[in-house]
Design a protein around this motif. Structure first.
Motif, PDB file in Angstrom:
ATOM      1  N   ASP A 182       2.647   2.126  -3.488  1.00 35.73           N
ATOM      2  CA  ASP A 182       1.548   2.588  -4.318  1.00 35.73           C
ATOM      3  C   ASP A 182       1.038   3.744  -4.135  1.00 35.73           C
ATOM      4  O   ASP A 182       0.985   4.602  -5.059  1.00 35.73           O
ATOM      5  N   LYS A 183       0.939   4.231  -3.075  1.00 37.32           N
ATOM      6  CA  LYS A 183       1.214   5.974  -2.186  1.00 37.32           C
ATOM      7  C   LYS A 183       1.707   6.227  -3.398  1.00 37.32           C
ATOM      8  O   LYS A 183       1.694   7.764  -3.869  1.00 37.32           O
ATOM      9  N   LYS A 201       0.567  -0.718  -0.138  1.00 32.40           N
ATOM     10  CA  LYS A 201      -0.067   0.090  -0.293  1.00 32.40           C
ATOM     11  C   LYS A 201       1.134   1.322   0.254  1.00 32.40           C
ATOM     12  O   LYS A 201       0.725   2.662  -0.441  1.00 32.40           O
TER      13      LYS A 201
END
Length: 262
Positions: free
Chosen positions: A7-8, A4
């Motif tokens: 992805d950010k 995550k």
């Protein structure tokens, strides 16, 4: 580092484009809908590593020198310039127009190499520019060789964005079918009002669509009739280019071409 977080971080880098090369912290946070504290932490990490630079006067971030280094690594690995440029230069000299190499990446076309013509008025665009596949000859000739399901999704996107050259989905899909049958595409005034282009497809060693090669210039000098006169020059040289690209593992994202569509 979690997926995550990665992805950010990547969504932040993806926000830096030719159209918006600089971002302030809060405007970037709003754009990608992410908490500004998280954005600031990621931006600071990228800045420390040289991937981003914060202008001390404007307090805005832009891509750093590190990306030039990485671009050079890719070019050296693929040997793009020394192999492809002489062919593109020859086309530019024979046609009198700029020559553009576009590569398919996911569901967009990316300009990866441009050799400008020697004319005073000429097509000049930025390497790295991305565009949707429903706009312009260099992109539509790629779209014509994609699976039908992908074509439908991309044309639907064009309809949703009210693309002026898409009169109807059915008409546009019919146009793509004709492009594939004839093996080339012409457009004028789609990417820029006064620019026209003539494009042919490029394929990899599995004969899957890889990208396109185009000549582009002002439409008063590159009408459809004039393009058809210059098309044999483009087709002759694209055979050489296909032979070369068929031996290169181009790092573009085209995994969807191997999927089975129902």
């Amino acid at each position: 580092m979690s997926s995550k977080t990665v992805d950010k971080a990547l969504s932040i880098l993806d926000a830096f484009t030719v159209e918006t090369p600089t971002w302030g912290l809060r405007e970037l946070s709003r754009q990608i809908d992410m908490n500004h504290t998280i954005v600031h932490r990621i931006l600071t990490t990228f800045e420390d590593k040289g991937y981003l630079y914060c202008n001390p006067e404007t307090k805005k971030y832009e891509l750093g020198i590190k990306f030039i280094e990485l671009n050079n690594v890719v070019e050296e690995h693929l040997n793009i310039s020394s192999i492809i440029q002489p062919i593109m230069k020859e086309i530019a000299l024979k046609t009198g127009e700029s020559v553009v190499l576009t590569i398919l990446d996911e569901e967009e076309g990316v300009f990866v190499k441009i050799v400008e013509s020697e004319q005073k008025v000429r097509f000049a665009e930025s390497v790295g520019k991305r565009s949707s596949l429903y706009i312009g000859a260099s992109h539509k000739v790629i779209l014509a060789y994609l699976p039908l399901e992908i074509q439908h999704n991309i044309v639907d996107e064009g309809v949703a964005h009210s693309a002026k050259h898409i009169k109807s989905k059915e008409t546009f899909l019919g146009h793509l079918e004709r492009v594939k049958e004839q093996g080339w595409c012409y457009s004028e005034g789609e990417t820029f009002d006064d620019v026209a282009a003539c494009s042919v497809p490029l394929f990899d060693n599995k004969h899957q669509i890889l990208g396109s090669l185009s000549i582009a210039g002002p439409k008063y000098r590159l009408s459809q009739e004039q393009s058809e006169e210059k098309l044999p020059i483009l087709q002759e040289h694209v055979k050489k280019l296909n032979a070369i690209l068929g031996k290169v593992n181009f790092p573009s994202r085209r995994n969807f071409l191997t999927k089975k569509f129902i």
